[in-house]
Enzyme design. Structure first.
Site, PDB file in Angstrom:
ATOM      1  N   TRP A 110       0.927  -1.121   0.127  1.00  0.00           N
ATOM      2  CA  TRP A 110       0.195   0.019   0.018  1.00  0.00           C
ATOM      3  C   TRP A 110       0.817   1.088  -0.084  1.00  0.00           C
ATOM      4  CZ3 TRP A 110      -4.916  -1.120  -0.850  1.00  0.00           C
ATOM      5  CH2 TRP A 110      -5.767  -1.999  -0.171  1.00  0.00           C
ATOM      6  N   HIS A 156      -1.021   3.425   3.908  1.00  0.00           N
ATOM      7  CA  HIS A 156      -0.482   2.913   5.077  1.00  0.00           C
ATOM      8  C   HIS A 156      -0.800   4.192   6.141  1.00  0.00           C
ATOM      9  CE1 HIS A 156       1.567  -0.768   4.624  1.00  0.00           C
ATOM     10  NE2 HIS A 156       2.208  -0.477   3.475  1.00  0.00           N
ATOM     11  N   ASP A 188       8.994   0.145   5.000  1.00  0.00           N
ATOM     12  CA  ASP A 188       9.276   0.178   3.515  1.00  0.00           C
ATOM     13  C   ASP A 188      10.670   0.669   3.230  1.00  0.00           C
ATOM     14  OD1 ASP A 188       7.162  -1.325   2.321  1.00  0.00           O
ATOM     15  OD2 ASP A 188       5.837   0.367   2.295  1.00  0.00           O
ATOM     16  N   ARG A 199      13.699  -1.648   4.891  1.00  0.00           N
ATOM     17  CA  ARG A 199      14.000  -2.812   4.063  1.00  0.00           C
ATOM     18  C   ARG A 199      15.023  -2.586   3.059  1.00  0.00           C
ATOM     19  NH1 ARG A 199       8.438  -3.877   0.898  1.00  0.00           N
ATOM     20  NH2 ARG A 199       9.453  -5.587  -0.116  1.00  0.00           N
ATOM     21  N   HIS A 245       2.777  -1.351   9.971  1.00  0.00           N
ATOM     22  CA  HIS A 245       3.173  -1.549   8.770  1.00  0.00           C
ATOM     23  C   HIS A 245       2.640  -2.781   8.105  1.00  0.00           C
ATOM     24  CE1 HIS A 245       5.075  -0.545   4.691  1.00  0.00           C
ATOM     25  NE2 HIS A 245       4.995  -1.390   4.723  1.00  0.00           N
ATOM     26  N   ASP A 277      -0.372  -3.900   5.185  1.00  0.00           N
ATOM     27  CA  ASP A 277      -0.031  -4.652   4.179  1.00  0.00           C
ATOM     28  C   ASP A 277      -0.842  -6.039   3.949  1.00  0.00           C
ATOM     29  OD1 ASP A 277       1.841  -3.250   2.989  1.00  0.00           O
ATOM     30  OD2 ASP A 277       3.637  -4.391   3.551  1.00  0.00           O
ATOM     31  N   HIS A 312      -0.563  -8.588  -1.706  1.00  0.00           N
ATOM     32  CA  HIS A 312       0.182  -9.100  -0.689  1.00  0.00           C
ATOM     33  C   HIS A 312      -0.036 -10.507   0.019  1.00  0.00           C
ATOM     34  CE1 HIS A 312       2.914  -5.635  -0.084  1.00  0.00           C
ATOM     35  NE2 HIS A 312       1.976  -5.008  -1.014  1.00  0.00           N
ATOM     36  N   ASP A 348      -1.728  -1.184  -4.873  1.00  0.00           N
ATOM     37  CA  ASP A 348      -1.094  -0.338  -3.913  1.00  0.00           C
ATOM     38  C   ASP A 348      -1.151   1.167  -3.890  1.00  0.00           C
ATOM     39  OD1 ASP A 348       0.439  -2.466  -2.606  1.00  0.00           O
ATOM     40  OD2 ASP A 348       2.252  -2.005  -3.746  1.00  0.00           O
TER      41      ASP A 348
HETATM   42 ZN   LIG Z   1       5.048  -3.182   2.836  1.00  0.00          ZN
END
Ligand SMILES: [Zn+2]
Ligand SMILES: *[C@@H]1O[C@H](CO)[C@@H](O)[C@H](O)[C@H]1NC(C)=O
Ligand SMILES: *[C@@H]1O[C@H](CO)[C@@H](O)[C@H](O)[C@H]1NC(C)=O
Ligand SMILES: *[C@@H]1O[C@H](CO)[C@@H](O)[C@H](O)[C@H]1NC(C)=O
Ligand SMILES: *[C@@H]1O[C@H](CO)[C@@H](O)[C@H](O)[C@H]1NC(C)=O
Ligand SMILES: *[C@@H]1O[C@H](CO)[C@@H](O)[C@H](O)[C@H]1NC(C)=O
Ligand SMILES: *[C@@H]1O[C@H](CO)[C@@H](O)[C@H](O)[C@H]1NC(C)=O
Length: 341
Positions: free
Chosen positions: A22, A27, A66, A69, A137, A141, A147, A174
Site C-alpha cells: 500500500w 499506510h 518500506d 527494507r 505497517h 499490508d 500481498h 498499492d
Molecule cells: Zn510493505
C-alpha cells in the site's frame, strides 16, 4: 486532526514517497484510522515507545518499514511484507500457513514475532520500537489482496496500463487506484480519506453493522491464527475482484474503467478494516481488550500450530516450487514503479 499539524509532517512523509506495498496514502490512512480507536493506555504506550506525542504519532511511522527494507542491514525484512499464497485464482483462493510461509518468514510469522517482541521485557527499547513500527505497517499490508497472493509475484509481473500509463497489477492496487480515488498521496489526503472512512465505520455509516465482525477470530495470544484470518479474508478478493476472470483478462489492459469501479469498494473496505483491526490489536497488546466495542468472537478454525512449534511438512507441487523460485529471483521488493513521486 488539525491540518496545521499535518503540514509539519508532510516533508517527513515525502522523503519516503517511493514505497512498496500500500503506498504512503494507504499506510498513512490505516494508521490514522487506528489512532482514533486507541485506548488511552495504548496511546500512552505507543507514544512512549515511538517517542512521539504529536497528533499523528502512528501515521508518522506507517511507511518506515518500506524504507528500512532498503537500508543496509534491513534487507532481511523485505520478505515480511507479504505471504505468497500458492493457490490457483480465480478457480480457488486460499492461504495455508504451512505451505505458504517459507523458511525465511512471511508477513504472518512477522506479525507474530513482532507482537511477541514489542511486549518483551527482554528486548531492547530500540528493538521494541522497531517491532511496533513493523506491526503498524504489516497489519496494513496484509489487507492488500496482492500481498497475500503468489500469482505472477503478487501481480508484479502482470503488466497493465492505468490512465494511459504503464503499470503493473500490484502497483495499481498499492497506489494508483487509491490515489485516483483520493486525488493525492500526501498526509492531507490521508487525513481526508481517514475522516471519510471513520464516518463509514461509526454508527449510521455503511460499515457500522459489519465492523464488529471484523474482529472475529482476533486473539492476541495466537497471532498466527489472527493474522491468517486477515490474510484469508484479503486473499478471497484475489478470486472475486483482482483477477475474477484470470490473469489473461487483465494482462495488457487499461484498468481505469469498470475494473477500477469494482476494485474501489474493496480497497475502501480493506483500508477501513486494517485501521480498525490495527487499533484492536494494539489495544489487546497493551490492555487485553480490543477497546473498540466489537465482541471477541472465537473462530472455528484450522488448528494452526503456534509458530514457535514449527510447521507441518508440506510437499509442494512442481509448479509451486517453480512459482516460489520465480518470486525469489524477482526479489522481495515491488516491481518497477509505474510512476515516481
Ligand atoms: Zn510493505
Ligand atoms: C505511560 O507509559 C509509561 C511508559 O511506558 C509508563 O511508565 C506510565 O506508567 C504510563 N502511564 C499511564 C497513565 O498509563
Ligand atoms: C526522544 O526524542 C527526543 C527529541 O527528539 C530526543 O532528544 C530523545 O533522545 C529521544 N529519546 C529516545 C529514547 O529515543
Ligand atoms: C524476529 O525478529 C527479530 C528482529 O527483527 C529477527 O532477528 C528474528 O529473525 C525474527 N524471528 C523470526 C522467526 O522471524
Ligand atoms: C533473554 O535474552 C537472553 C539473551 O538474548 C536469552 O539468553 C534469554 O533466554 C532471554 N530470556 C527470556 C525469558 O526470553
Ligand atoms: C512488463 O513490462 C516490463 C517493463 O515495464 C517489461 O520489462 C516486461 O518484459 C513486461 N512483461 C511482459 C510479460 O510483457
Ligand atoms: C448491514 O446492513 C445492511 C442494510 O443496511 C444489510 O443489507 C447487511 O446484511 C447488514 N450486514 C450485516 C453484517 O449485518
Amino acid at each position: 486532526m488539525a491540518r496545521t499539524t499535518a503540514s509539519a509532517f508532510l516533508s517527513i512523509l515525502l522523503l519516503s514517497a517511493e514505497t512498496a506495498a500500500w503506498g504512503n496514502l494507504g499506510h498513512t490512512t490505516v494508521a490514522l484510522i487506528a489512532q482514533s480507536f486507541l485506548s488511552p493506555q495504548t496511546v500512552n504506550f505507543t507514544q512512549s515507545l515511538l517517542n512521539d506525542t504529536s497528533s499523528t504519532f502512528l501515521a508518522n511511522v506507517a511507511t518506515w518499514a518500506d524504507s528500512y527494507r532498503k537500508e543496509p542491514g534491513g534487507e532481511f525484512s523485505g520478505v515480511y511484507h507479504y505471504i505468497d499464497a500458492l493457490d490457483s485464482p480465480p478457480a480457488s483462493c486460499d492461504v495455508d500457513y504451512d505451505r505458504d510461509c517459507p523458511e525465511e518468514g512471511c508477513i504472518v510469522s512477522a506479525i507474530a514475532n513482532y507482537t511477541t517482541r514489542v511486549q518483551s521485557s527482554n528486548v531492547s527499547f530500540a528493538e521494541r520500537q522497531k517491532a511496533l513500527k513493523w506491526i503498524i505497517h504489516f497489519v496494513g499490508d496484509i489487507h492488500q489482496p496482492l500481498h497475500v497472493e503468489n500469482l505472477a509475484v503478487g501481480g508484479n509481473l502482470i503488466n497493465v496500463t492505468f490512465e494511459g500509463a504503464s503499470a503493473n497489477l500490484h502497483r495499481i492496487w498499492d497506489s494508483d487506484m487509491p490515489e485516483k480515488l483520493i486525488g493525492g498521496y500526501a498526509l492531507e489526503d490521508a487525513l481526508d480519506w481517514s475522516s471519510s472512512l471513520l464516518e463509514d465505520i461509526k454508527a449510521g455509516g455503511k460499515y457500522a453493522n459489519q465492523s464488529s465482525t471484523w474482529l472475529t477470530g482476533i486473539d492476541v495470544n495466537d497471532a498466527i491464527a489472527s493474522s491468517m484470518h486477515w490474510a484469508q479474508d484479503a486473499n478471497a478478493y484475489v478470486c472475486s475482484t483482482v483477477v475474477p476472470e484470470g490473469q489473461e483478462a487483465v494482462e495488457g489492459k487499461e484498468l481505469e474503467g469498470e475494473y477500477y469501479d469494482a476494485a474501489i469498494p474493496v480497497i475502501q473496505q480493506q483500508i477501513a478494516k486494517a485501521g480498525y483491526r490495527l487499533a484492536a490489536w494494539l489495544n489487546l497488546i497493551v490492555t487485553g481488550q480490543t477497546g473498540v466495542g466489537g465482541e471477541y468472537v472465537s473462530l472455528t478454525r484450522p488448528a494452526w500450530k503456534r509458530w514457535e512449534d514449527g510447521k507441518r511438512e508440506v510437499q509442494l507441487e512442481d509448479w509451486m516450487v517453480e512459482a516460489r523460485r520465480v518470486r525469489r529471483a524477482f526479489g522481495s521488493d515491488c516491481g518497477p514503479a509505474g510512476h515516481h513521486h
